[in-house]
Design a protein around this motif. Structure first.
Motif, mmCIF file in Angstrom:
data_model
loop_
_atom_site.group_PDB
_atom_site.id
_atom_site.type_symbol
_atom_site.label_atom_id
_atom_site.label_comp_id
_atom_site.label_asym_id
_atom_site.label_seq_id
_atom_site.Cartn_x
_atom_site.Cartn_y
_atom_site.Cartn_z
ATOM 1 N N MET A 39 2.828 -5.141 -12.211
ATOM 2 C CA MET A 39 3.113 -4.628 -10.875
ATOM 3 C C MET A 39 4.626 -4.507 -10.729
ATOM 4 S SD MET A 39 2.050 -6.207 -7.117
ATOM 5 C CE MET A 39 0.312 -6.238 -7.408
ATOM 6 N N SER A 40 5.094 -3.345 -10.296
ATOM 7 C CA SER A 40 6.529 -3.121 -10.122
ATOM 8 C C SER A 40 7.035 -3.882 -8.900
ATOM 9 C CB SER A 40 6.811 -1.634 -9.961
ATOM 10 O OG SER A 40 6.388 -1.192 -8.685
ATOM 11 N N SER A 41 8.352 -4.042 -8.819
ATOM 12 C CA SER A 41 8.917 -4.753 -7.669
ATOM 13 C C SER A 41 8.634 -3.999 -6.370
ATOM 14 C CB SER A 41 10.405 -4.995 -7.844
ATOM 15 O OG SER A 41 11.116 -3.779 -7.837
ATOM 16 N N ALA A 56 5.652 -3.778 -1.224
ATOM 17 C CA ALA A 56 4.640 -3.111 -0.395
ATOM 18 C C ALA A 56 3.470 -4.045 -0.120
ATOM 19 C CB ALA A 56 4.159 -1.829 -1.076
ATOM 20 N N GLU A 57 3.050 -4.801 -1.120
ATOM 21 C CA GLU A 57 1.956 -5.752 -0.947
ATOM 22 C C GLU A 57 2.342 -6.870 0.021
ATOM 23 O OE1 GLU A 57 -1.828 -7.116 -1.157
ATOM 24 O OE2 GLU A 57 -1.089 -5.248 -2.021
#
Length: 139
Positions: free
Chosen positions: A1-3, A8-9
């Protein structure tokens, strides 16, 4: 998962935590009205920030009961002369179990520390909201 995905999460998680708290404190009609009235591309990010940060991050913290947070908000909003938001939080304080006496005493404290004009205006706003709440309960 990108930063970016992680950020966003995190935003999504705080927003989802904040919506039910905001709804329980201020009422579903207020939340719906706030989100609908501020649904433009310009205004939406502010509503999201308020929900994420204020309601999702601060109001969900342990350490203070909701009633205490409500009374603090009343004092701060009155001191800052934010009367529209004060009205929302008067209703929220009642929803959180604050009595009219506790609300009045909070406003008396404001008058002593922030000045009589702030306290007097706060009492006018609170009295109108409390009257409205009493009338709603009669119907």
């Amino acid at each position: 998962m990108s930063s970016g995905d992680k950020v966003a999460e995190a935003h999504k998680t705080l927003y989802e935590q904040g919506i039910p708290v905001r709804t329980e404190v201020t009422g579903p009609q207020h939340v719906e009205r706030s989100l609908q009235n501020n649904s433009s591309d310009f205004a939406r990010p502010m509503q999201e920030l308020a929900t994420e940060w204020g309601w999702g991050s601060i109001w969900t913290r342990p350490g203070l009961e909701r009633k205490t947070r409500s009374l603090l908000n009343i004092a701060m909003l009155c001191a800052l002369n934010r009367m529209t938001e004060l009205g929302v939080h008067i209703r929220g304080a009642v929803n959180n179990g604050a009595t009219e006496l506790e609300i009045r005493e909070t406003l008396m404290q404001v008058a002593a520390y922030c000045g009589l004009p702030a306290g007097l205006e706060g009492v006018r706003v609170a009295e109108a909201i409390l009257k409205s709440i009493r009338e709603e309960k009669k119907t």
